[in-house]
Design an enzyme around this catalytic site. Structure first.
Site, PDB file in Angstrom:
ATOM      1  N   ASP A 455      80.009  29.533  35.689  1.00 18.18           N
ATOM      2  CA  ASP A 455      79.973  28.420  36.311  1.00 18.18           C
ATOM      3  C   ASP A 455      81.413  27.956  36.029  1.00 18.18           C
ATOM      4  O   ASP A 455      81.946  27.236  36.627  1.00 18.18           O
ATOM      5  CB  ASP A 455      78.753  27.594  35.828  1.00 18.18           C
ATOM      6  CG  ASP A 455      77.562  27.652  36.179  1.00 18.18           C
ATOM      7  OD1 ASP A 455      77.409  28.963  36.436  1.00 18.18           O
ATOM      8  OD2 ASP A 455      76.542  26.891  36.520  1.00 18.18           O
ATOM      9  N   GLU A 525      75.718  33.549  43.356  1.00 19.19           N
ATOM     10  CA  GLU A 525      74.287  33.327  43.162  1.00 19.19           C
ATOM     11  C   GLU A 525      73.868  32.252  44.421  1.00 19.19           C
ATOM     12  O   GLU A 525      74.141  31.005  43.892  1.00 19.19           O
ATOM     13  CB  GLU A 525      74.148  32.645  41.763  1.00 19.19           C
ATOM     14  CG  GLU A 525      75.144  31.808  41.336  1.00 19.19           C
ATOM     15  CD  GLU A 525      74.865  31.192  39.662  1.00 19.19           C
ATOM     16  OE1 GLU A 525      75.377  32.003  38.874  1.00 19.19           O
ATOM     17  OE2 GLU A 525      74.287  30.134  39.546  1.00 19.19           O
TER      18      GLU A 525
END
Ligand SMILES: *[C@@H]1O[C@H](CO)[C@@H](O)[C@H](O)[C@H]1NC(C)=O
Ligand SMILES: *[C@@H]1O[C@H](CO)[C@@H](O)[C@H](O)[C@H]1NC(C)=O
Ligand SMILES: *[C@@H]1O[C@H](CO)[C@@H](O)[C@H](O)[C@H]1NC(C)=O
Ligand SMILES: *[C@@H]1O[C@H](CO)[C@@H](O)[C@H](O)[C@H]1NC(C)=O
Ligand SMILES: *[C@@H]1O[C@H](CO)[C@@H](O)[C@H](O)[C@H]1NC(C)=O
Ligand SMILES: *[C@@H]1O[C@H](CO)[C@@H](O)[C@H](O)[C@H]1NC(C)=O
Ligand SMILES: *[C@@H]1O[C@H](CO)[C@@H](O)[C@H](O)[C@H]1NC(C)=O
Ligand SMILES: *[C@@H]1O[C@H](CO)[C@@H](O)[C@H](O)[C@H]1NC(C)=O
Ligand SMILES: *[C@@H]1O[C@H](CO)[C@@H](O)[C@H](O)[C@H]1NC(C)=O
Ligand SMILES: *[C@@H]1O[C@H](CO)[C@@H](O)[C@H](O)[C@H]1NC(C)=O
Length: 873
Positions: A455, A525
């Site tokens: 992230d 994702e």
């Protein structure tokens, strides 16, 4: 008892490492809590200690895995409802001890013995025969692999090894965490989860070989292969010798001899390079594009008068080239052997207790290839060398990398997660981890990239350490800053990967829009949060109350979803859509049936949109489906369930990723033809049929196209959609006009009213729907009548059957499920390979599917939509 002693003796004898070059993998351990040990650890690490009350465990075993192996816990019981919560976590807030006695051959003067670790969670003390050979400041991190010289502590006969593994906290330690995927294992994965080895060498040792090639273009006539190994002189005098070996092709045809002399000063080290020219190289390809030829390099090192001083374990490699670039939209584009490689990936989860079973991984990978996926993403779940060997052999690409949302991303600028900020010690552990993992992965042709962040991107200091370690290991593959576009370190540039959701339910037309996670660029994702198991599986892990709540209390938290502090702890978004679109369920079976329809629709539309848009102005360059599989029995984020049973999500994915495929665009109502192969072009006929819910034709079109390799093109607009009332069925058949073979066949159910998205209200995990499509008419369809014909195909080890189904009624037979069960227990069989499933058959249409299942007794049931359930085999 006698038998047990006999095996214990065998294991000890197996431990002898008599000659330089020999390696022993510590074959098993005795495990005990430090709270139940009053002995001084120095003394406990001398041979002869009494471990009669300890738990015998396997060679790779977290504490929980060891306790499960010893039936202290039972995973069927722990996995049932919320029972995992009842494990007393305080047991894991103290260190645990791993102990093993091993017989080691006496060392000749000048020989060395090394203890090799590959990561112990979270950190450890290592004792050998009473000596404290490693402390937790060095032996730290789940991926911190190290080598310790224990020569001076070796004694003739029995030697004892003791490891004290410290408790793990994902926010404090560089471990293997589960983020919001599922409840955490009670021990947070503490322990000796990877192998520990003893390695015997002469005065000079060598590292595992690394391989680079100058291969660029598949049409080359020869390739130079460079093998590199680090050598080290451990003696007090200078060492001269030779590193030599062979490169052989796996078919035995190619054999190259390698040899180079070296000269090392005392206690010094160096790197040796050996080149070989391979003519007519056999090129390694991903499964969809070709074969997976491998070469093996075998090296040994001699000193003095050709005395063996070390032998490297045989290392396989492949000749291929992977690159990544960011295009003009800052989207990552991968290429394999020069061809644009559209990543069709899935996010991998290990077992909750990190129990590794290579056969299970082979099955998982087989399922991926069966669905048409080509890449597995490991987010900080690097597992073991066997995983990469399987990927090499099966032609599956691997995107590896570090994980998000905990200690791994404890950066000053990361306010989204609670990982503790890094200390100097953590940077050292990170370097050791990157170095070790790069060494493990370096030669594998399946490696597509390493993502040093997920992230968030690593800070400059960590980036430099990661890159130093990767360069030191001759890393030949792309390194990408993170899986998101939030920022990047200067050294690596933009990641080119977006992480803009969704993770929870969105309708099929979402993917064809131009915002957030829709099909453009590279989605690292994303998915609609589906993956509902069928009833047979649910009964294995949910209580009656949990199951009733699924449809009676659609907003209730479920323990088998994400963690209870996550927005994904309930299925309220999903259920709201299911109730509105398919009608409120009238019972559990009806709920699960509708869930399979929703899940199929969700994965198919996502995967098809990324395929259809692969040649768009802003191309969809790849995606990683969130997620491939689950760590334990789960209700979501998976394409097949924990018991390896394929579900609606699986066949939706599979329907979307055939090598050649006609695709319906839910937004523009166009039909695309996508060809994933690299074969030359061919002519194709596409038949497009739209019928109403009563079986009456609304439109029929035929069109021809030349399907173009590795690309997508629009071929038609579907006629008559504006005439749809309630629900209609659209069938696309792609056919070879010469031999009439059906190349692909898909059926869509379309509502007169499409779902409507409210993009402005998007969150990081979903985009709300303001008006739902209306499929309620599907529940009121008249029964259809299906005849079946079964033919046996011969295949060793499998029951292999072809089933021909004919719809002899005037209405479509909607969403029929074929199930293979054990004829005695009626339990669903797995693994099972269906060519297609959850079938919709047009009136008077006849189709054939095949099934392969590794069982000799098989019964097949047909059930689902508007058919009577019956046994057809
Ligand atoms: C453990 O035993 C060793 C050897 O007997 C001794 O030197 C050491 O002081 C002891 N350590 C503790 C903490 O008692
Ligand atoms: C596991 O890690 C979490 C933080 O991610 C922590 O809250 C929990 O206490 C840890 N469990 C144990 C047994 O230490
Ligand atoms: C060392 O390598 C050479 C060259 O490949 C080979 O002939 C020899 O058998 C090897 N020795 C050992 C002990 O592996
Ligand atoms: C190997 O190390 C020993 C001990 O430091 C040293 O005397 C010897 O010169 C070294 N040999 C080489 C080739 O570096
Ligand atoms: C691509 O990224 C670079 C670096 O952040 C930036 O300067 C450039 O404007 C971006 N281009 C596009 C099309 O977003
Ligand atoms: C959430 O999970 C934690 C850890 O399992 C547990 O202690 C807590 O009671 C749970 N909270 C709820 C509301 O279920
Ligand atoms: C299908 O048939 C039923 C019963 O005859 C009728 O009520 C309905 O309107 C028909 N639906 C369509 C879309 O023609
Ligand atoms: C369209 O193509 C299919 C398959 O080749 C064929 O069966 C059908 O008759 C064709 N329809 C028309 C109208 O030509
Ligand atoms: C597309 O792929 C198939 C193989 O699946 C191949 O036979 C065909 O010629 C390819 N090219 C086209 C249709 O453009
Ligand atoms: C959905 O369609 C059915 C007809 O099939 C209709 O009776 C119902 O009112 C519709 N629902 C909504 C919310 O429009």
């Amino acid at each position: 008892m006698i038998l047990r002693k006999f095996f214990a003796w065998l294991a000890i004898v197996a431990g002898v490492a008599a000659l330089p070059g020999d390696t022993i993998v510590v074959p098993d351990w005795h495990l005990q809590s430090s709270a139940r040990n009053s002995n001084n650890l120095t003394e406990l690490s001398l041979p002869g200690a009494d471990v009669a009350t300890w738990y015998p465990v396997g060679r790779r075993s977290t504490v929980m895995a060891g306790l499960l192996e010893n039936h202290v816990y039972n995973d069927k019981a722990l996995f049932y409802s919320d029972h995992l919560q009842s494990v007393d976590m305080s047991l894991f807030q103290v260190p645990w001890l791993y102990r093993k006695e091993l017989k080691v051959a006496a060392l000749k003067p000048g020989d060395r013995l090394f203890l090799i670790t590959h990561g112990i969670t979270s950190k450890a003390d290592v004792f050998f025969n009473g000596a404290h050979v490693a402390t937790p400041d060095v032996q730290q991190g789940a991926y911190g692999g190290h080598r310790y010289d224990i020569t001076t502590h070796v004694q003739p006969g029995l030697n004892a090894l003791l490891i004290q593994a410290y408790p793990t906290n994902y926010l404090r330690d560089l471990a293997v965490g589960f983020i919001d995927w599922n409840p955490y294992p009670p021990d947070n994965g503490t322990g000796v989860w990877r192998d520990v080895e003893l390695k015997h060498t002469g005065p000079v040792s060598m590292s595992t070989p690394r391989v680079r090639t100058d291969f660029v273009d598949p049409n080359v006539e020869d390739v130079v292969v460079t093998v590199r190994t680090d050598i080290e002189n451990h003696s007090d005098s200078s060492a001269e010798g030779v590193v030599q070996g062979t490169i052989t092709s796996d078919d035995g045809v190619e054999r190259q001899i390698l040899s180079t002399p070296f000269d090392l000063k005392p206690h010094s080290s160096g790197t040796v390079s050996l080149d070989a020219r391979i003519a007519d190289p056999k090129i390694w390809w991903p499964a969809a594009w070709g074969n997976q030829p491998l070469y093996t390099v075998q090296l040994n090192l001699t000193v003095g008068q050709a005395q063996i001083s070390d032998i490297a374990s045989p290392t396989s490699f492949g000749i291929r080239r992977v690159t990544s670039t960011v295009n003009s939209h800052n989207d990552t584009v991968f290429r394999v052997n020069g061809q644009t490689f559209p990543v069709r990936g899935g996010g991998y989860s290990p077992d909750l207790f990190l129990r590794f079973d290579a056969d299970r991984v082979r099955n998982v990978f087989q399922y991926m290839l069966d669905m048409g996926l080509n890449t597995v993403r490991l987010e900080g779940k690097q597992e073991h060398p066997e995983l990469y060997q399987l990927a090499d052999q099966m032609g599956l690409m691997v995107i590896s990398g570090w994980e998000c949302c905990n200690k791994w991303e404890g950066w000053e600028y990361n306010d989204d997660a609670d990982g503790e900020k890094w200390t100097d010690q953590d940077y050292q552990t990170a370097y050791a981890s990157m170095h070790h993992e790069a060494e493990m992965m370096q030669t594998h042709p399946s490696m597509l990239a390493f993502l040093v962040g997920s992230d968030y991107w690593p800070d400059d200091r960590a980036t430099k350490l990661y890159m130093d370690a990767l360069r030191r290991m001759d890393w030949p593959n792309p390194v990408i800053a993170s899986a998101s576009k939030r920022g990047f370190p200067k050294e690596l540039g933009p990641s080119g990967m977006k992480m803009d959701g969704p993770y929870d339910w969105v309708p099929p037309n979402y993917w064809y829009e131009a915002q957030m996670g829709a099909a453009f660029g590279f989605g690292s994702e994303l998915g609609a949060g589906v993956g509902t198991p069928e009833l047979g599986s649910l009964k294995q892990f949910l209580s009656a109350d949990d199951m009733t709540a699924l449809w009676r209390e659609p907003g209730r938290s479920q323990y088998h979803l994400s963690r209870n502090d996550s927005v994904f702890r309930d299925r309220s978004l999903y259920n709201k859509a299911l109730f509105a679109r398919y009608g409120p369920p009238v019972g559990l079976e009806d709920y699960i049936h509708k869930a399979q329809i929703m899940d199929y629709e969700a994965t198919r539309s996502q995967f098809e949109a990324f395929a259809a848009r692969q040649s768009a102005k802003r191309p969809a360059t790849g995606f990683v489906y969130w997620m491939l599989n689950s760590a334990w029995p789960s209700l979501h984020w998976q394409l097949f369930d924990y018991y390896l049973r394929p579900i609606g999500a699986y066949f939706g994915a599979k329907a979307a990723m055939r090598s050649e495929q006609a695709i319906f665009d839910y937004k523009t109502q166009a039909v695309y033809v996508v060809n994933q192969s690299l074969q030359p072009t061919a002519d194709r006929v596409i038949s497009i049929d739209l019928i109403d819910i009563n079986g009456t034709s609304i439109s029929h079109q035929n069109t021809t196209t030349e399907s173009v390799p590795n690309s997508s093109r629009k071929v038609a607009n579907v006629a008559g959609i504006e005439d749809v009332r309630d629900v209609a069925f659209l069938r696309l058949i792609l056919q070879d006009p010469v031999n009439k073979a059906v190349v692909s066949r898909s059926v869509y159910w379309l509502s007169a009213e499409n779902d409507q998205l409210d993009w402005d209200e998007s969150t990081w995990y979903t985009t709300p729907v303001t008006r739902y499509a209306n499929f309620t008419a599907l529940s009121r369809m008249p029964l259809s009548s299906i005849t079946s014909d079964v033919k046996h195909l011969e295949e060793k080890g499998f029951t292999h059957i072809e089933i021909t189904l004919e719809n002899v009624s005037d209405v479509a037979a909607f969403f029929l499920r074929l199930v293979t069960v054990d004829p005695i227990t009626q339990g669903e069989l797995s693994p099972v390979y269906w060519s297609d499933n959850y079938l919709t058959i047009f009136p008077q249409e006849k189709i054939s599917v095949t099934v392969r299942v590794p069982a000799s007794e098989v019964s097949i049931i047909i059930k689902g939509g508007n058919v009577e359930q019956r046994v057809i085999y």
